[in-house]
Design a protein around this motif. Sequence first.
Motif, PDB file in Angstrom:
ATOM      1  N   GLN A  67      39.005  42.286  48.797  1.00 55.56           N
ATOM      2  CA  GLN A  67      39.016  42.413  47.342  1.00 55.56           C
ATOM      3  C   GLN A  67      37.654  42.120  46.702  1.00 55.56           C
ATOM      4  OE1 GLN A  67      42.147  39.642  46.714  1.00 55.56           O
ATOM      5  NE2 GLN A  67      43.750  41.177  46.935  1.00 55.56           N
ATOM      6  N   LYS A  68      36.600  42.503  47.394  1.00 54.12           N
ATOM      7  CA  LYS A  68      35.245  42.300  46.885  1.00 54.12           C
ATOM      8  C   LYS A  68      35.027  43.085  45.591  1.00 54.12           C
ATOM      9  CE  LYS A  68      32.065  43.669  49.702  1.00 54.12           C
ATOM     10  NZ  LYS A  68      30.890  44.076  50.490  1.00 54.12           N
ATOM     11  N   ARG A  69      35.547  44.280  45.564  1.00 54.83           N
ATOM     12  CA  ARG A  69      35.348  45.135  44.401  1.00 54.83           C
ATOM     13  C   ARG A  69      36.033  44.559  43.162  1.00 54.83           C
ATOM     14  NH1 ARG A  69      37.765  50.448  42.864  1.00 54.83           N
ATOM     15  NH2 ARG A  69      39.349  49.803  44.311  1.00 54.83           N
ATOM     16  N   MET A  70      37.232  44.007  43.343  1.00 53.92           N
ATOM     17  CA  MET A  70      37.942  43.407  42.224  1.00 53.92           C
ATOM     18  C   MET A  70      37.216  42.175  41.699  1.00 53.92           C
ATOM     19  SD  MET A  70      42.044  43.377  42.323  1.00 53.92           S
ATOM     20  CE  MET A  70      42.409  44.124  43.882  1.00 53.92           C
ATOM     21  N   LEU A  71      36.659  41.384  42.612  1.00 56.69           N
ATOM     22  CA  LEU A  71      35.906  40.205  42.193  1.00 56.69           C
ATOM     23  C   LEU A  71      34.679  40.602  41.375  1.00 56.69           C
ATOM     24  CD1 LEU A  71      35.792  37.637  45.127  1.00 56.69           C
ATOM     25  CD2 LEU A  71      36.418  37.212  42.765  1.00 56.69           C
ATOM     26  N   ARG A  72      33.955  41.582  41.851  1.00 56.26           N
ATOM     27  CA  ARG A  72      32.757  42.040  41.119  1.00 56.26           C
ATOM     28  C   ARG A  72      33.135  42.602  39.751  1.00 56.26           C
ATOM     29  NH1 ARG A  72      28.031  41.858  43.888  1.00 56.26           N
ATOM     30  NH2 ARG A  72      28.152  41.902  46.141  1.00 56.26           N
ATOM     31  N   SER A  73      34.227  43.346  39.689  1.00 57.49           N
ATOM     32  CA  SER A  73      34.671  43.900  38.411  1.00 57.49           C
ATOM     33  C   SER A  73      35.077  42.786  37.453  1.00 57.49           C
ATOM     34  CB  SER A  73      35.842  44.850  38.611  1.00 57.49           C
ATOM     35  OG  SER A  73      35.460  45.960  39.360  1.00 57.49           O
ATOM     36  N   ASP A  82      44.168  43.508  32.127  1.00 59.93           N
ATOM     37  CA  ASP A  82      45.555  43.720  32.554  1.00 59.93           C
ATOM     38  C   ASP A  82      45.655  44.452  33.888  1.00 59.93           C
ATOM     39  OD1 ASP A  82      46.423  42.473  30.260  1.00 59.93           O
ATOM     40  OD2 ASP A  82      46.532  44.346  29.120  1.00 59.93           O
ATOM     41  N   ALA A  83      44.593  45.145  34.295  1.00 55.74           N
ATOM     42  CA  ALA A  83      44.613  45.871  35.563  1.00 55.74           C
ATOM     43  C   ALA A  83      44.370  44.945  36.753  1.00 55.74           C
ATOM     44  CB  ALA A  83      43.564  46.975  35.544  1.00 55.74           C
ATOM     45  N   LEU A  84      43.929  43.722  36.502  1.00 51.40           N
ATOM     46  CA  LEU A  84      43.628  42.778  37.577  1.00 51.40           C
ATOM     47  C   LEU A  84      44.875  42.020  38.002  1.00 51.40           C
ATOM     48  CD1 LEU A  84      40.331  41.254  36.168  1.00 51.40           C
ATOM     49  CD2 LEU A  84      40.533  42.743  38.154  1.00 51.40           C
ATOM     50  N   PRO A  85      44.942  41.667  39.288  1.00 58.30           N
ATOM     51  CA  PRO A  85      46.024  40.769  39.730  1.00 58.30           C
ATOM     52  C   PRO A  85      45.839  39.383  39.089  1.00 58.30           C
ATOM     53  CG  PRO A  85      44.903  41.752  41.613  1.00 58.30           C
ATOM     54  CD  PRO A  85      44.145  42.153  40.400  1.00 58.30           C
ATOM     55  N   CYS A  86      46.877  38.627  39.027  1.00 53.17           N
ATOM     56  CA  CYS A  86      46.881  37.348  38.321  1.00 53.17           C
ATOM     57  C   CYS A  86      45.761  36.389  38.755  1.00 53.17           C
ATOM     58  CB  CYS A  86      48.243  36.688  38.490  1.00 53.17           C
ATOM     59  SG  CYS A  86      48.564  35.462  37.220  1.00 53.17           S
ATOM     60  N   PRO A  87      45.463  36.223  40.051  1.00 53.19           N
ATOM     61  CA  PRO A  87      44.400  35.280  40.422  1.00 53.19           C
ATOM     62  C   PRO A  87      43.021  35.683  39.905  1.00 53.19           C
ATOM     63  CG  PRO A  87      45.672  35.913  42.362  1.00 53.19           C
ATOM     64  CD  PRO A  87      46.139  36.759  41.229  1.00 53.19           C
ATOM     65  N   PHE A  88      42.801  36.970  39.709  1.00 51.75           N
ATOM     66  CA  PHE A  88      41.489  37.438  39.260  1.00 51.75           C
ATOM     67  C   PHE A  88      41.333  37.390  37.740  1.00 51.75           C
ATOM     68  CE2 PHE A  88      41.990  39.443  43.419  1.00 51.75           C
ATOM     69  CZ  PHE A  88      40.838  38.978  44.023  1.00 51.75           C
ATOM     70  N   LYS A  89      42.454  37.204  37.046  1.00 48.46           N
ATOM     71  CA  LYS A  89      42.376  37.092  35.593  1.00 48.46           C
ATOM     72  C   LYS A  89      41.629  35.828  35.183  1.00 48.46           C
ATOM     73  CE  LYS A  89      46.357  39.920  34.530  1.00 48.46           C
ATOM     74  NZ  LYS A  89      47.679  40.022  33.931  1.00 48.46           N
ATOM     75  N   GLU A  90      41.756  34.770  35.990  1.00 48.95           N
ATOM     76  CA  GLU A  90      41.012  33.537  35.710  1.00 48.95           C
ATOM     77  C   GLU A  90      39.511  33.780  35.808  1.00 48.95           C
ATOM     78  OE1 GLU A  90      42.494  29.706  37.422  1.00 48.95           O
ATOM     79  OE2 GLU A  90      43.791  31.113  38.499  1.00 48.95           O
ATOM     80  N   VAL A  91      39.105  34.532  36.821  1.00 47.90           N
ATOM     81  CA  VAL A  91      37.690  34.857  36.994  1.00 47.90           C
ATOM     82  C   VAL A  91      37.211  35.682  35.805  1.00 47.90           C
ATOM     83  CG1 VAL A  91      36.026  36.089  38.454  1.00 47.90           C
ATOM     84  CG2 VAL A  91      37.834  34.730  39.513  1.00 47.90           C
ATOM     85  N   PHE A  92      38.015  36.642  35.407  1.00 53.93           N
ATOM     86  CA  PHE A  92      37.669  37.498  34.272  1.00 53.93           C
ATOM     87  C   PHE A  92      37.506  36.670  32.994  1.00 53.93           C
ATOM     88  CE2 PHE A  92      38.626  40.238  30.686  1.00 53.93           C
ATOM     89  CZ  PHE A  92      37.931  41.398  30.987  1.00 53.93           C
ATOM     90  N   ASP A  93      38.465  35.773  32.737  1.00 52.17           N
ATOM     91  CA  ASP A  93      38.423  34.964  31.520  1.00 52.17           C
ATOM     92  C   ASP A  93      37.218  34.017  31.514  1.00 52.17           C
ATOM     93  OD1 ASP A  93      40.722  36.204  30.656  1.00 52.17           O
ATOM     94  OD2 ASP A  93      42.053  34.589  31.335  1.00 52.17           O
ATOM     95  N   ALA A  94      36.957  33.385  32.648  1.00 54.13           N
ATOM     96  CA  ALA A  94      35.817  32.471  32.738  1.00 54.13           C
ATOM     97  C   ALA A  94      34.508  33.229  32.555  1.00 54.13           C
ATOM     98  CB  ALA A  94      35.830  31.744  34.075  1.00 54.13           C
ATOM     99  N   SER A  95      34.437  34.394  33.134  1.00 55.07           N
ATOM    100  CA  SER A  95      33.240  35.217  32.996  1.00 55.07           C
ATOM    101  C   SER A  95      33.074  35.712  31.566  1.00 55.07           C
ATOM    102  CB  SER A  95      33.318  36.391  33.971  1.00 55.07           C
ATOM    103  OG  SER A  95      32.169  37.164  33.896  1.00 55.07           O
ATOM    104  N   GLN A  96      34.187  36.002  30.916  1.00 52.90           N
ATOM    105  CA  GLN A  96      34.147  36.472  29.530  1.00 52.90           C
ATOM    106  C   GLN A  96      33.558  35.412  28.610  1.00 52.90           C
ATOM    107  OE1 GLN A  96      34.928  39.585  28.584  1.00 52.90           O
ATOM    108  NE2 GLN A  96      34.296  39.091  26.519  1.00 52.90           N
TER     109      GLN A  96
END
Length: 160
Positions: A67-73, A82-96
Amino acid sequence: MESREAILMLIGEKNQQLISYEELTRSLTDCGLDDMKSLMMQRRAAADALDQLDHQLNLLCRDAIDQKRMLRSALSNTCERDALPCPFKEVFDASQKGYMILNRIKNLESLIMARLERQKEDAALNIKAGSNTAKIVRYRSANDSQGENSVLLKQKYRKA
């Protein structure tokens, strides 16, 4: 998934560094001219620390084979949350949060550039006003009235 936890930790550290960078930038908007150089040097050091954190984040993403691509995205906010799986939403929010801080920094930098432009114009006006002082005006008028007889225009005093 352990790389996700490390990434979240690094993003939190990066956001803290961004906040201190933002404070340095904010202090540049109203500091004295004498303090500006030291603040710019501190800001440069903070930017280098942020670059190091970005490098570490890129290494962690590269090492996360699954899931390297999902992490980078999620890190770069180039996908829908909303397209991300639940564990990656935390990464998205923190990055935001980091991107929101970067946006505020960008707005502050435009204020700093406007301030520097005003100071440049003020300095030019002061130089122009200083060129019309009594001594300079007398010197110019004395040389203009003498024409070829002025010391500066005599052939024997010219170097070339």
